[in-house]
Write a protein that holds these residues in place. Structure first.
Motif, mmCIF file in Angstrom:
data_model
loop_
_atom_site.group_PDB
_atom_site.id
_atom_site.type_symbol
_atom_site.label_atom_id
_atom_site.label_comp_id
_atom_site.label_asym_id
_atom_site.label_seq_id
_atom_site.Cartn_x
_atom_site.Cartn_y
_atom_site.Cartn_z
ATOM 1 N N MET A 1 0.844 -1.194 0.000
ATOM 2 C CA MET A 1 0.000 0.000 0.000
ATOM 3 C C MET A 1 0.877 1.240 0.000
ATOM 4 O O MET A 1 1.858 1.306 0.729
ATOM 5 C CB MET A 1 -0.907 0.000 1.253
ATOM 6 N N GLN A 2 0.449 2.189 -0.823
ATOM 7 C CA GLN A 2 1.218 3.418 -0.949
ATOM 8 C C GLN A 2 0.332 4.603 -0.559
ATOM 9 O O GLN A 2 -0.713 4.817 -1.166
ATOM 10 C CB GLN A 2 1.665 3.551 -2.407
ATOM 11 N N ILE A 3 0.763 5.302 0.490
ATOM 12 C CA ILE A 3 0.004 6.492 0.919
ATOM 13 C C ILE A 3 0.864 7.717 0.641
ATOM 14 O O ILE A 3 2.049 7.752 1.047
ATOM 15 C CB ILE A 3 -0.309 6.433 2.424
ATOM 16 N N LYS A 4 0.259 8.670 -0.047
ATOM 17 C CA LYS A 4 1.009 9.918 -0.325
ATOM 18 C C LYS A 4 0.194 11.115 0.104
ATOM 19 O O LYS A 4 -1.039 11.105 0.021
ATOM 20 C CB LYS A 4 1.300 10.007 -1.830
ATOM 21 N N PHE A 5 0.908 12.137 0.582
ATOM 22 C CA PHE A 5 0.246 13.413 0.895
ATOM 23 C C PHE A 5 0.438 14.323 -0.306
ATOM 24 O O PHE A 5 1.552 14.441 -0.828
ATOM 25 C CB PHE A 5 0.914 14.096 2.105
ATOM 26 N N LYS A 6 -0.664 14.981 -0.689
ATOM 27 C CA LYS A 6 -0.526 15.910 -1.811
ATOM 28 C C LYS A 6 -0.579 17.363 -1.326
ATOM 29 O O LYS A 6 0.295 18.154 -1.647
ATOM 30 C CB LYS A 6 -1.637 15.647 -2.833
ATOM 31 N N GLU A 7 -1.610 17.625 -0.508
ATOM 32 C CA GLU A 7 -1.843 19.032 -0.176
ATOM 33 C C GLU A 7 -2.478 19.130 1.203
ATOM 34 O O GLU A 7 -3.402 18.383 1.514
ATOM 35 C CB GLU A 7 -2.837 19.581 -1.213
ATOM 36 N N LEU A 8 -1.962 20.057 2.001
ATOM 37 C CA LEU A 8 -2.512 20.277 3.343
ATOM 38 C C LEU A 8 -2.907 21.746 3.478
ATOM 39 O O LEU A 8 -2.141 22.630 3.083
ATOM 40 C CB LEU A 8 -1.448 19.919 4.385
ATOM 41 N N LYS A 9 -4.111 21.958 4.002
ATOM 42 C CA LYS A 9 -4.540 23.362 4.222
ATOM 43 C C LYS A 9 -4.893 23.537 5.687
ATOM 44 O O LYS A 9 -5.619 22.729 6.262
ATOM 45 C CB LYS A 9 -5.771 23.662 3.358
ATOM 46 N N LEU A 10 -4.356 24.614 6.268
ATOM 47 C CA LEU A 10 -4.679 24.924 7.669
ATOM 48 C C LEU A 10 -5.356 26.289 7.729
ATOM 49 O O LEU A 10 -4.881 27.240 7.103
ATOM 50 C CB LEU A 10 -3.415 24.982 8.533
ATOM 51 N N ASN A 11 -6.456 26.339 8.467
ATOM 52 C CA ASN A 11 -7.084 27.633 8.743
ATOM 53 C C ASN A 11 -7.323 27.736 10.232
ATOM 54 O O ASN A 11 -7.978 26.863 10.812
ATOM 55 C CB ASN A 11 -8.430 27.742 8.024
ATOM 56 N N ASN A 12 -6.736 28.761 10.797
ATOM 57 C CA ASN A 12 -6.909 29.024 12.233
ATOM 58 C C ASN A 12 -6.557 27.796 13.076
ATOM 59 O O ASN A 12 -7.239 27.470 14.039
ATOM 60 C CB ASN A 12 -8.356 29.466 12.540
ATOM 61 N N LYS A 14 -4.009 26.546 15.542
ATOM 62 C CA LYS A 14 -2.990 27.123 16.438
ATOM 63 C C LYS A 14 -2.525 28.482 15.886
ATOM 64 O O LYS A 14 -3.351 29.346 15.617
ATOM 65 C CB LYS A 14 -1.833 26.153 16.639
ATOM 66 N N SER A 15 -1.213 28.646 15.671
ATOM 67 C CA SER A 15 -0.730 29.965 15.227
ATOM 68 C C SER A 15 -0.936 30.195 13.722
ATOM 69 O O SER A 15 -0.744 31.302 13.242
ATOM 70 C CB SER A 15 0.747 30.125 15.587
ATOM 71 N N HIS A 16 -1.333 29.096 13.016
ATOM 72 C CA HIS A 16 -1.504 29.255 11.558
ATOM 73 C C HIS A 16 -2.906 29.727 11.207
ATOM 74 O O HIS A 16 -3.868 28.978 11.362
ATOM 75 C CB HIS A 16 -1.235 27.922 10.842
ATOM 76 N N GLN A 17 -2.985 30.948 10.656
ATOM 77 C CA GLN A 17 -4.305 31.456 10.257
ATOM 78 C C GLN A 17 -4.676 30.906 8.899
ATOM 79 O O GLN A 17 -5.824 30.537 8.662
ATOM 80 C CB GLN A 17 -4.284 32.981 10.218
ATOM 81 N N ASP A 18 -3.699 30.831 8.047
ATOM 82 C CA ASP A 18 -3.964 30.341 6.693
ATOM 83 C C ASP A 18 -2.650 29.819 6.124
ATOM 84 O O ASP A 18 -1.734 30.586 5.859
ATOM 85 C CB ASP A 18 -4.508 31.489 5.834
ATOM 86 N N LEU A 19 -2.589 28.489 5.972
ATOM 87 C CA LEU A 19 -1.338 27.912 5.456
ATOM 88 C C LEU A 19 -1.665 26.774 4.509
ATOM 89 O O LEU A 19 -2.549 25.965 4.761
ATOM 90 C CB LEU A 19 -0.482 27.377 6.617
ATOM 91 N N GLN A 20 -0.939 26.748 3.392
ATOM 92 C CA GLN A 20 -1.090 25.617 2.474
ATOM 93 C C GLN A 20 0.272 24.975 2.298
ATOM 94 O O GLN A 20 1.273 25.650 2.098
ATOM 95 C CB GLN A 20 -1.643 26.075 1.131
ATOM 96 N N THR A 70 -11.784 26.469 13.230
ATOM 97 C CA THR A 70 -10.499 25.900 12.891
ATOM 98 C C THR A 70 -10.757 24.859 11.831
ATOM 99 O O THR A 70 -11.729 24.092 11.928
ATOM 100 C CB THR A 70 -9.872 25.245 14.134
ATOM 101 N N MET A 71 -9.925 24.829 10.806
ATOM 102 C CA MET A 71 -10.146 23.846 9.758
ATOM 103 C C MET A 71 -8.834 23.311 9.220
ATOM 104 O O MET A 71 -7.888 24.056 9.009
ATOM 105 C CB MET A 71 -10.941 24.477 8.622
ATOM 106 N N VAL A 72 -8.787 21.968 9.064
ATOM 107 C CA VAL A 72 -7.623 21.340 8.425
ATOM 108 C C VAL A 72 -8.142 20.428 7.340
ATOM 109 O O VAL A 72 -9.125 19.713 7.550
ATOM 110 C CB VAL A 72 -6.791 20.522 9.442
ATOM 111 N N SER A 73 -7.520 20.455 6.192
ATOM 112 C CA SER A 73 -7.897 19.475 5.166
ATOM 113 C C SER A 73 -6.638 18.925 4.519
ATOM 114 O O SER A 73 -5.620 19.612 4.415
ATOM 115 C CB SER A 73 -8.834 20.091 4.124
ATOM 116 N N LEU A 74 -6.730 17.646 4.146
ATOM 117 C CA LEU A 74 -5.555 16.975 3.572
ATOM 118 C C LEU A 74 -5.991 16.183 2.338
ATOM 119 O O LEU A 74 -6.950 15.404 2.403
ATOM 120 C CB LEU A 74 -4.938 16.033 4.613
ATOM 121 N N LEU A 75 -5.287 16.406 1.281
ATOM 122 C CA LEU A 75 -5.543 15.634 0.072
ATOM 123 C C LEU A 75 -4.518 14.500 0.034
ATOM 124 O O LEU A 75 -3.318 14.743 -0.006
ATOM 125 C CB LEU A 75 -5.414 16.522 -1.168
#
Ligand code: ADP
Ligand code: MG
Length: 502
Positions: A1-12, A14-20, A70-75
């Motif tokens: 099995m191969q798991i890869k991370f493509k894209e991570l988005k952070l909103n609010n 901890k200290s990250h208000q908006d990070l990709q 607060t929102m986190v999403s991961l592709l």
């Protein structure tokens, strides 16, 4: 099995208000202290499982600025298929998103569980995570992925007798079942053996008590001596008794003849003095010459008969008297007394010999009891042998498995079993590097230990997943891990920078 991370988005978060973050094969996160490098790692743990890097529940809502949610999403890319996961936290409430579709917590967790085991994923992703688990869990995970040595391999290492016995038994039953069966059997046989031993002992003691003190042979010798003597005496007395009874017999015949003679004598006068009638009894007429002569002749005849009979009896008696004179009455009272005395000696000897006969049956009982005792002991020994063999099997299996596990590591030494005082192996799980427990390792050493361990897990499970090496500045070099590498390094005076190598 191969798991890869493509894209991570952070909103609010901890200290990250908006990070990709766009991930490459290698992703470098740099910046000064407190620029938010570790928060990226934490964001992924939180998104997937709602926990921090050490596995505890965490609340990442910002505390230094105002934010609604607060929102986190991961592709992710799992075996070539994209999956977009999202977690939102609004006023203490969590929302889940699967491919942008709001979903229930259970659906979200289910999808994750179907993809990979939580502990496995986190252990691969975060080199510290494995060591935060309970040692039993750590051990289980290693053993789950390292196939146990086959029974055949273990049996080969055992002494031949044990190996042959177990090889034959495991055809029908599992070792675990055999262990239960023979444990139970052994307990029963232990008791049965004690009972069998005491039965033989009791029987033997009873036998000793009852056995005649004089040996059978000497009793028999004495008996034949005495019977011989008695028989000799009996021969004499028997002969004497025959003679004596003949003597008595003749004597009583003589007595009876004497009586007859006496009676005959008494009869004589009436015969001798009988008158000859010369007249007829009815008509009273004188009888004629001829008739008188006939009467006289008749009387003479009867006299003659009487005389003949009388002298016959007398002759008979005289003959018997003569016979008696030739016989001698023998007095055997003394001999009979002797014979009785001998019989009195013979009787107890025969009684003793009789005891020997009864003891033969007793002896048989003892032999049977001994047989039962031996059979029970053999059965008991068989069960003990099987139990010992199973114990040795497990010990050998443990040893082989430990070797197998150990062979997977270069710098780490893994202890799976601890010898107990009784010699049994007790499961344990200790990881050391250069003779030091994990807890004693420096930051750089613990990172290296974690990386080596996750590599083994990745190899054994065939799961390739990203790894996040935080504080990467503390290690000068490390072997390139399987999967994407995300490295966070501190660089003094710099702002947060994220670079990916494609
Ligand atoms: N809930 C929070 N809200 C706002 N800031 C936070 C929160 N939790 C931690 N921080 C701060 O975020 C900053 C970044 O932390 P961290 O990601 O650990 O930095 P780094 O790993 O780069 O040193 C730190 O200053 C920390 O105090
Ligand atoms: Mg940090």
């Amino acid at each position: 099995m191969q798991i890869k991370f493509k894209e991570l988005k952070l909103n609010n978060f901890k200290s990250h208000q908006d990070l990709q973050v766009n991930f490459g094969e290698v992703t470098k996160i740099t910046g000064d202290n407190a620029k938010g490098k570790s928060s990226v790692l934490e964001a992924i743990s939180w998104l997937l499982y709602g926990i921090d890097t050490l596995g505890s529940k965490t609340d990442p809502a910002p505390v230094t600025y105002e934010a609604d949610e607060t929102m986190v999403s991961l592709l992710l890319d799992v075996d070539g298929k994209d999956l977009l996961l999202g977690r939102e936290l609004k006023k203490g409430k969590t929302k889940y998103l699967i491919n942008e579709v709001p979903s229930k917590a259970t659906e979200f967790n289910e999808i994750l569980d179907q993809l990979f085991d939580k502990n496995m994923f986190l252990s691969l992703f975060n080199p510290n995570y494995f060591f935060t688990m309970h040692w039993e869990k750590q051990r289980e995970m290693i053993l789950d992925y390292v196939t146990a040595p086959a029974n055949k391999e273990v049996l080969k290492e055992l002494p031949e007798a044990q190996s042959n016995k177990l090889a034959e038994l495991v055809k029908k039953q599992s070792l675990a079942d055999l262990e239960k069966i023979h444990c139970d059997k052994k307990n029963k046989l232990d008791k049965q053996y004690i009972a069998a031993q005491s039965r033989t002992k009791t029987l033997k003691e009873q036998f000793e008590d009852q056995a005649p003190k004089v040996p059978q042979e000497s009793l028999q010798a004495e008996l034949s001596q005495l019977t011989k003597q008695r028989n000799e005496i009996e021969k004499v007395t028997d002969e004497a008794l025959t003679t004596n009874s003949e003597f008595n017999n003749i004597q009583s015949q003589i007595n009876s003849l004497n009586d007859q003679i006496e009676m005959s004598k008494n009869r004589w006068p009436s015969i001798r003095d009988e008158k000859i009638e010369r007249t007829c009894r009815t008509c009273k007429q004188p009888l004629d010459e001829k008739s008188v002569a006939a009467v006289e002749e008749d009387k003479e005849k009867r006299v003659a008969t009487y005389k003949a009979e009388h002298s016959d009896i007398v002759n008979k008696r005289n003959a018997l008297k003569k016979d008696l004179e030739e016989l001698e009455y023998i007095d055997v009272a003394e001999e009979l007394e002797k014979s009785r005395a001998l019989q009195d000696k013979i009787n107890p000897i025969e009684a003793e010999l009789n005891k020997y006969k009864q003891l033969e049956a007793f002896q048989e009982q003892i032999e049977q009891a001994e047989q039962t005792e031996k059979q029970t002991r053999d059965d008991l020994n068989e069960s003990i042998f099987i139990l010992d063999s199973i114990k040795d099997f497990y010990a050998k299996e443990a040893e082989l498995q430990a070797k197998k596990v150990q062979s997977l590591f270069d710098n780490l030494s893994i202890k799976l079993f601890k010898k107990q005082k009784n010699g049994d192996d007790k499961p344990t799980f200790e990881i050391q590097m250069d003779g030091k427990d994990y807890s004693k390792l420096s930051l750089s050493e613990s990172i290296r230990a974690g990386l080596e361990l996750r590599e083994v897990l990745s190899d054994q499970s065939d799961i390739v997943a990203p790894v996040f090496v935080d504080n990467a500045e503390s290690i000068t070099k490390f072997k390139e891990p399987s999967g994407q590498l995300i490295m966070a390094k501190v660089i003094a005076g710099e702002e947060l920078k994220i670079e990916e190598d494609k």
